[in-house]
Design a protein around this motif. Structure first.
Motif, PDB file in Angstrom:
ATOM      1  N   GLN A  63     -28.966 -18.023   6.743  1.00 28.95           N
ATOM      2  CA  GLN A  63     -27.863 -17.061   6.623  1.00 28.95           C
ATOM      3  C   GLN A  63     -27.725 -16.609   5.168  1.00 28.95           C
ATOM      4  O   GLN A  63     -27.537 -15.419   4.892  1.00 28.95           O
ATOM      5  CB  GLN A  63     -26.548 -17.667   7.116  1.00 28.95           C
ATOM      6  N   HIS A  64     -27.849 -17.555   4.252  1.00 25.09           N
ATOM      7  CA  HIS A  64     -27.768 -17.244   2.821  1.00 25.09           C
ATOM      8  C   HIS A  64     -28.894 -16.284   2.418  1.00 25.09           C
ATOM      9  O   HIS A  64     -28.660 -15.300   1.694  1.00 25.09           O
ATOM     10  CB  HIS A  64     -27.845 -18.545   2.011  1.00 25.09           C
ATOM     11  N   LEU A  65     -30.103 -16.542   2.895  1.00 26.60           N
ATOM     12  CA  LEU A  65     -31.234 -15.673   2.564  1.00 26.60           C
ATOM     13  C   LEU A  65     -31.041 -14.285   3.164  1.00 26.60           C
ATOM     14  O   LEU A  65     -31.294 -13.273   2.498  1.00 26.60           O
ATOM     15  CB  LEU A  65     -32.550 -16.288   3.047  1.00 26.60           C
ATOM     16  N   CYS A  66     -30.575 -14.219   4.399  1.00 28.78           N
ATOM     17  CA  CYS A  66     -30.312 -12.934   5.043  1.00 28.78           C
ATOM     18  C   CYS A  66     -29.304 -12.127   4.229  1.00 28.78           C
ATOM     19  O   CYS A  66     -29.533 -10.951   3.925  1.00 28.78           O
ATOM     20  CB  CYS A  66     -29.802 -13.156   6.469  1.00 28.78           C
ATOM     21  N   ASP A  67     -28.205 -12.756   3.873  1.00 31.88           N
ATOM     22  CA  ASP A  67     -27.182 -12.078   3.070  1.00 31.88           C
ATOM     23  C   ASP A  67     -27.751 -11.622   1.734  1.00 31.88           C
ATOM     24  O   ASP A  67     -27.494 -10.498   1.279  1.00 31.88           O
ATOM     25  CB  ASP A  67     -25.983 -13.004   2.835  1.00 31.88           C
ATOM     26  N   GLY A  68     -28.544 -12.485   1.102  1.00 33.91           N
ATOM     27  CA  GLY A  68     -29.146 -12.141  -0.186  1.00 33.91           C
ATOM     28  C   GLY A  68     -30.107 -10.975  -0.080  1.00 33.91           C
ATOM     29  O   GLY A  68     -30.115 -10.073  -0.931  1.00 33.91           O
ATOM     30  N   LEU A  69     -30.927 -10.965   0.957  1.00 33.32           N
ATOM     31  CA  LEU A  69     -31.872  -9.869   1.148  1.00 33.32           C
ATOM     32  C   LEU A  69     -31.156  -8.539   1.354  1.00 33.32           C
ATOM     33  O   LEU A  69     -31.548  -7.514   0.792  1.00 33.32           O
ATOM     34  CB  LEU A  69     -32.789 -10.168   2.342  1.00 33.32           C
ATOM     35  N   LEU A  70     -30.083  -8.558   2.153  1.00 32.59           N
ATOM     36  CA  LEU A  70     -29.333  -7.320   2.386  1.00 32.59           C
ATOM     37  C   LEU A  70     -28.619  -6.846   1.122  1.00 32.59           C
ATOM     38  O   LEU A  70     -28.575  -5.644   0.839  1.00 32.59           O
ATOM     39  CB  LEU A  70     -28.331  -7.519   3.527  1.00 32.59           C
ATOM     40  N   THR A  71     -28.110  -7.775   0.353  1.00 30.98           N
ATOM     41  CA  THR A  71     -27.450  -7.418  -0.904  1.00 30.98           C
ATOM     42  C   THR A  71     -28.454  -6.812  -1.887  1.00 30.98           C
ATOM     43  O   THR A  71     -28.186  -5.785  -2.512  1.00 30.98           O
ATOM     44  CB  THR A  71     -26.769  -8.653  -1.527  1.00 30.98           C
ATOM     45  N   VAL A  72     -29.626  -7.442  -1.994  1.00 25.71           N
ATOM     46  CA  VAL A  72     -30.663  -6.932  -2.899  1.00 25.71           C
ATOM     47  C   VAL A  72     -31.156  -5.564  -2.423  1.00 25.71           C
ATOM     48  O   VAL A  72     -31.389  -4.664  -3.239  1.00 25.71           O
ATOM     49  CB  VAL A  72     -31.814  -7.951  -3.027  1.00 25.71           C
ATOM     50  N   ALA A  73     -31.297  -5.396  -1.127  1.00 27.06           N
ATOM     51  CA  ALA A  73     -31.731  -4.098  -0.593  1.00 27.06           C
ATOM     52  C   ALA A  73     -30.759  -2.999  -0.997  1.00 27.06           C
ATOM     53  O   ALA A  73     -31.178  -1.901  -1.382  1.00 27.06           O
ATOM     54  CB  ALA A  73     -31.849  -4.168   0.929  1.00 27.06           C
ATOM     55  N   ASP A  74     -29.473  -3.288  -0.914  1.00 27.80           N
ATOM     56  CA  ASP A  74     -28.486  -2.276  -1.306  1.00 27.80           C
ATOM     57  C   ASP A  74     -28.414  -2.099  -2.809  1.00 27.80           C
ATOM     58  O   ASP A  74     -28.294  -0.978  -3.308  1.00 27.80           O
ATOM     59  CB  ASP A  74     -27.097  -2.657  -0.774  1.00 27.80           C
ATOM     60  N   ARG A  75     -28.493  -3.193  -3.539  1.00 31.98           N
ATOM     61  CA  ARG A  75     -28.378  -3.118  -4.994  1.00 31.98           C
ATOM     62  C   ARG A  75     -29.543  -2.345  -5.613  1.00 31.98           C
ATOM     63  O   ARG A  75     -29.383  -1.672  -6.625  1.00 31.98           O
ATOM     64  CB  ARG A  75     -28.324  -4.532  -5.571  1.00 31.98           C
ATOM     65  N   HIS A  76     -30.716  -2.466  -5.002  1.00 33.19           N
ATOM     66  CA  HIS A  76     -31.926  -1.831  -5.558  1.00 33.19           C
ATOM     67  C   HIS A  76     -32.433  -0.751  -4.612  1.00 33.19           C
ATOM     68  O   HIS A  76     -33.621  -0.649  -4.332  1.00 33.19           O
ATOM     69  CB  HIS A  76     -32.986  -2.899  -5.835  1.00 33.19           C
ATOM     70  N   ARG A  77     -31.523   0.048  -4.171  1.00 34.97           N
ATOM     71  CA  ARG A  77     -31.794   1.121  -3.221  1.00 34.97           C
ATOM     72  C   ARG A  77     -32.846   2.103  -3.739  1.00 34.97           C
ATOM     73  O   ARG A  77     -33.604   2.684  -2.959  1.00 34.97           O
ATOM     74  CB  ARG A  77     -30.474   1.847  -2.976  1.00 34.97           C
ATOM     75  N   THR A  78     -32.903   2.294  -5.045  1.00 34.32           N
ATOM     76  CA  THR A  78     -33.857   3.244  -5.615  1.00 34.32           C
ATOM     77  C   THR A  78     -35.281   2.681  -5.653  1.00 34.32           C
ATOM     78  O   THR A  78     -36.230   3.442  -5.842  1.00 34.32           O
ATOM     79  CB  THR A  78     -33.434   3.670  -7.035  1.00 34.32           C
ATOM     80  N   GLU A  79     -35.425   1.383  -5.497  1.00 33.88           N
ATOM     81  CA  GLU A  79     -36.749   0.752  -5.375  1.00 33.88           C
ATOM     82  C   GLU A  79     -37.065   0.707  -3.879  1.00 33.88           C
ATOM     83  O   GLU A  79     -36.687  -0.220  -3.170  1.00 33.88           O
ATOM     84  CB  GLU A  79     -36.732  -0.668  -5.957  1.00 33.88           C
ATOM     85  N   HIS A  80     -37.748   1.720  -3.393  1.00 35.22           N
ATOM     86  CA  HIS A  80     -37.894   1.909  -1.951  1.00 35.22           C
ATOM     87  C   HIS A  80     -38.590   0.747  -1.253  1.00 35.22           C
ATOM     88  O   HIS A  80     -38.177   0.351  -0.160  1.00 35.22           O
ATOM     89  CB  HIS A  80     -38.598   3.230  -1.656  1.00 35.22           C
ATOM     90  N   GLU A  81     -39.636   0.201  -1.853  1.00 34.25           N
ATOM     91  CA  GLU A  81     -40.311  -0.934  -1.204  1.00 34.25           C
ATOM     92  C   GLU A  81     -39.366  -2.122  -1.080  1.00 34.25           C
ATOM     93  O   GLU A  81     -39.281  -2.754  -0.028  1.00 34.25           O
ATOM     94  CB  GLU A  81     -41.567  -1.344  -1.965  1.00 34.25           C
ATOM     95  N   VAL A  82     -38.649  -2.413  -2.141  1.00 38.59           N
ATOM     96  CA  VAL A  82     -37.698  -3.527  -2.111  1.00 38.59           C
ATOM     97  C   VAL A  82     -36.642  -3.263  -1.048  1.00 38.59           C
ATOM     98  O   VAL A  82     -36.338  -4.137  -0.220  1.00 38.59           O
ATOM     99  CB  VAL A  82     -37.045  -3.740  -3.499  1.00 38.59           C
ATOM    100  N   HIS A  83     -36.106  -2.071  -1.041  1.00 37.96           N
ATOM    101  CA  HIS A  83     -35.042  -1.727  -0.103  1.00 37.96           C
ATOM    102  C   HIS A  83     -35.499  -1.907   1.353  1.00 37.96           C
ATOM    103  O   HIS A  83     -34.833  -2.587   2.139  1.00 37.96           O
ATOM    104  CB  HIS A  83     -34.586  -0.286  -0.349  1.00 37.96           C
ATOM    105  N   HIS A  84     -36.625  -1.336   1.702  1.00 35.19           N
ATOM    106  CA  HIS A  84     -37.060  -1.352   3.100  1.00 35.19           C
ATOM    107  C   HIS A  84     -37.600  -2.717   3.537  1.00 35.19           C
ATOM    108  O   HIS A  84     -37.265  -3.201   4.622  1.00 35.19           O
ATOM    109  CB  HIS A  84     -38.090  -0.250   3.348  1.00 35.19           C
ATOM    110  N   VAL A  85     -38.414  -3.336   2.700  1.00 35.91           N
ATOM    111  CA  VAL A  85     -38.975  -4.631   3.084  1.00 35.91           C
ATOM    112  C   VAL A  85     -37.881  -5.694   3.137  1.00 35.91           C
ATOM    113  O   VAL A  85     -37.873  -6.541   4.039  1.00 35.91           O
ATOM    114  CB  VAL A  85     -40.124  -5.046   2.131  1.00 35.91           C
ATOM    115  N   ALA A  86     -36.939  -5.651   2.214  1.00 34.46           N
ATOM    116  CA  ALA A  86     -35.846  -6.631   2.235  1.00 34.46           C
ATOM    117  C   ALA A  86     -35.046  -6.525   3.537  1.00 34.46           C
ATOM    118  O   ALA A  86     -34.642  -7.545   4.106  1.00 34.46           O
ATOM    119  CB  ALA A  86     -34.935  -6.451   1.026  1.00 34.46           C
TER     120      ALA A  86
END
Length: 163
Positions: free
Chosen positions: A16-39
């Protein structure tokens, strides 16, 4: 609480912690498209792991509540997205991205170790259900680790030498 139940609870929390972290990172780094989509894709794996762990835990007399919240939604998610667009053009977000990827890597490593421990306990107790669960989820945890490690390897030279 026996060891198997403890492992299930620990893994449930870790996924659950990893899921939350991945979604937070995806939103925080929205301009990094690979990070956003893969996360987002990797978060879906962890979300599925959380669901399957809760089901397995119920069979062991353990009730694991699934908070089910999406940290990328709501007002805070919108603020995070807007902030990522504003700061996405400055050099400091690179350092933030490296820190976030490091934290995700450590969380994925933590989960991988616990999947391995659960698999070993399942083998020792001849619990085919738990062994099947670990055998199916652990490879995805390893892929999450490899992705974060690869991203760190690819991004750190450029980010660290451009400061």
């Amino acid at each position: 609480m026996n060891g198997v139940r403890l492992a299930l609870r620990t893994l449930h929390h870790g996924e659950q912690h990893l899921c939350d972290g991945l979604l937070t990172v995806a939103d925080r780094h929205r301009t990094e498209h690979e990070v956003h989509h893969v996360a987002h894709d990797l978060a879906a794996w962890s979300r599925e792991h959380v669901r399957r762990l809760a089901e397995a835990a119920a069979g062991h007399g353990l009730d694991l509540d699934d908070p089910g919240g999406d940290p990328s939604g709501g007002v805070l998610g919108a603020l995070r997205r807007k902030a990522s667009e504003v700061v996405g053009r400055r050099p400091e977000p690179g350092l933030l991205l490296l820190r976030d990827l490091r934290d995700l890597h450590l969380a994925a490593t933590y989960n991988s170790l616990h999947w391995e421990m659960l698999a070993q306990a399942a083998q020792a107790t001849r619990d085919k259900g738990l062994l099947g669960l670990a055998s199916s989820c652990h490879p995805q945890a390893l892929r999450q680790m490899r992705w974060t490690n690869t991203m760190i390897k690819n991004l750190s030279p450029q980010i660290l030498t451009s400061l």
